[in-house]
Design a protein around this motif. Sequence first.
Motif, short mmCIF file in Angstrom:
data_model
loop_
_atom_site.label_atom_id
_atom_site.label_comp_id
_atom_site.label_asym_id
_atom_site.label_seq_id
_atom_site.Cartn_x
_atom_site.Cartn_y
_atom_site.Cartn_z
N MET A 56 0.83 -1.20 0.00
CA MET A 56 0.00 0.00 0.00
C MET A 56 0.87 1.26 0.00
N CYS A 57 2.00 1.22 0.74
CA CYS A 57 2.92 2.36 0.73
C CYS A 57 3.55 2.56 -0.63
N VAL A 58 3.70 1.48 -1.39
CA VAL A 58 4.26 1.57 -2.73
C VAL A 58 3.24 2.14 -3.71
N PHE A 59 1.96 1.70 -3.60
CA PHE A 59 0.96 2.04 -4.61
C PHE A 59 0.16 3.29 -4.30
N LEU A 60 -0.12 3.57 -3.01
CA LEU A 60 -1.05 4.64 -2.69
C LEU A 60 -0.52 6.05 -3.01
N PRO A 61 0.73 6.41 -2.65
CA PRO A 61 1.20 7.77 -2.98
C PRO A 61 1.15 8.09 -4.47
N PRO A 62 1.61 7.19 -5.36
CA PRO A 62 1.48 7.50 -6.79
C PRO A 62 0.03 7.66 -7.22
N PHE A 63 -0.85 6.87 -6.63
CA PHE A 63 -2.27 6.96 -6.96
C PHE A 63 -2.81 8.35 -6.66
N LEU A 64 -2.41 8.90 -5.52
CA LEU A 64 -2.92 10.20 -5.09
C LEU A 64 -2.24 11.37 -5.77
N LEU A 65 -0.97 11.22 -6.15
CA LEU A 65 -0.17 12.37 -6.58
C LEU A 65 0.13 12.42 -8.07
N LYS A 66 -0.17 11.36 -8.81
CA LYS A 66 0.21 11.36 -10.22
C LYS A 66 -0.40 12.50 -11.03
N PRO A 67 -1.63 12.95 -10.75
CA PRO A 67 -2.12 14.11 -11.52
C PRO A 67 -1.20 15.32 -11.40
N ILE A 114 9.48 3.98 2.47
CA ILE A 114 8.93 3.47 1.22
C ILE A 114 7.91 4.45 0.66
N ALA A 115 7.07 5.01 1.53
CA ALA A 115 6.06 5.98 1.08
C ALA A 115 6.74 7.22 0.48
N ALA A 116 7.82 7.69 1.12
CA ALA A 116 8.53 8.86 0.60
C ALA A 116 9.11 8.59 -0.79
N VAL A 119 6.35 8.63 -3.36
CA VAL A 119 5.90 9.98 -3.69
C VAL A 119 6.65 10.52 -4.90
N PHE A 120 7.96 10.32 -4.93
CA PHE A 120 8.75 10.83 -6.05
C PHE A 120 8.51 10.04 -7.34
N SER A 121 8.15 8.76 -7.21
CA SER A 121 7.83 7.99 -8.42
C SER A 121 6.59 8.54 -9.10
N ALA A 122 5.71 9.22 -8.34
CA ALA A 122 4.53 9.84 -8.93
C ALA A 122 4.90 10.97 -9.88
N PHE A 123 6.09 11.53 -9.72
CA PHE A 123 6.55 12.60 -10.61
C PHE A 123 7.45 12.06 -11.73
N GLN A 124 8.07 10.92 -11.47
CA GLN A 124 9.00 10.36 -12.45
C GLN A 124 8.27 9.61 -13.57
#
Length: 447
Positions: A56-67, A114-116, A119-124
């Motif tokens: 969940m820490c791997v998948f949830l931040p990108p889900f929320l931040l990718k826009p 892992i969550a941090a 978060v950056f993968s959401a931008f990469q």
Amino acid sequence: MTGEKTDTPGDLYSKFLLIWFGQFISVIGTGLTIFSLGIYVLLQTGTASSFVFILMCVFLPPFLLKPYGGIMADRYDRRVMMVVGDLGASLGLLFIFFMMLKGDIELWHIYLGIAASSVFSAFQEPAYKALVTDLLPEEQYAKASGLVQLAGSAQYLISPFLAGILLTLMNIEYIFLIDISTLIIASFIVIWVRKTIGGIPVQRVEHDFMAELREGIREFSKNKGVVNLVLTITAVLFFVGLLQSLFIPMLLNLTTAKTVGISQSVCATGMLIGSLFIGLFGSKNKQVKILAVSLFIAGIFFANLGLSTNIVFITLAGFTFFATLPFINTSIEVLIRKNIDNSKQGRVWSIISMVTYLGSIIAFAVTGFLADSVFNPLLEPGGPLAETAGVVVGVGEGRGIALMFIISGLMISLISLVLWRNKKIRILEDGEDEGSIINLIEASDFV
């Protein structure tokens, strides 16, 4: 277009391959970390829930931040965004590394690190996907997509084997250093490519983030074919999410953990071979037909996972199922690239990723309840379906999960038929949606 491609197509493809190689080794490093941390947490806690929380820490931040990542991928040089994403992801890993060196690591430290990184993968990731359109002509999209998927499969094929070996030779904290090193190498490759071909001009419009997000949503939603395609794939990913969550629990009721690992790797080889095939030979036209046929076949192979307790048969079904995924993914990517303005692809890709992620996240949320409280009790000895469905699927531990796989596979095949009949999706083949045609007609009225 966000900029002009001044190099020849061959030169640009060579530079894309360099960037791809950097991302390839970076994905392997990420897989090392996820696998090693999963083993570490399971040994420390003995609970599956602690491992699921890592996912969940791997998948949830990108889900929320990718826009927001997509907006920035359209606002700034996409290669710069990739570097920021890769180097930023290393900070979370460094945090876990230093906490382990101190000797007082706790679970929340791992989750936070892992969550941090996620978060950056959401931008990469949005920048990486949109960069393909920046560098390559349309006829090379399919090859590029195949190679990107090939790199992605390395996390499941190479990383588990490599992590298993490394954990016998070194402490887990040094696995993080390897992952950090791969991120740094990937970043330096992107920096070098940017230096050799120069910056790609970006159309800067003075909007706030919410305005650009709304613009991305409008760009996505005005193309009804793309919307229909994405919603259809979201439904498919719900059933694939069930597979991701329940494949190991089902196999552990049938065989040893070592054999489960071997089976997983062989299954992942299917994705590797499918991606390699597309990377070498590309994909023919008629992407909608390829998508529908591949989905239908994938559903049949998915259903076969639940028809037998023979590990060889299950592994073969898994291999063939995963071999179809690159053809599905490539068709989706090519259809979307052809129908979305490149200058807005970063934010549109991020919205698409967010929508499709929703299917997997819903699956993760309901999987435990469906398996433990609904399907497994149905196929226990003496259960309501023991003498009916149990004749085909079998009775006992994990056979309720097998029934879920059969139903899920049949649903995916049914979805493929619905997709093929959808006129809005089929018109994407020409690179023009009904909405786009209407927009052109409306625009002509003002000329």
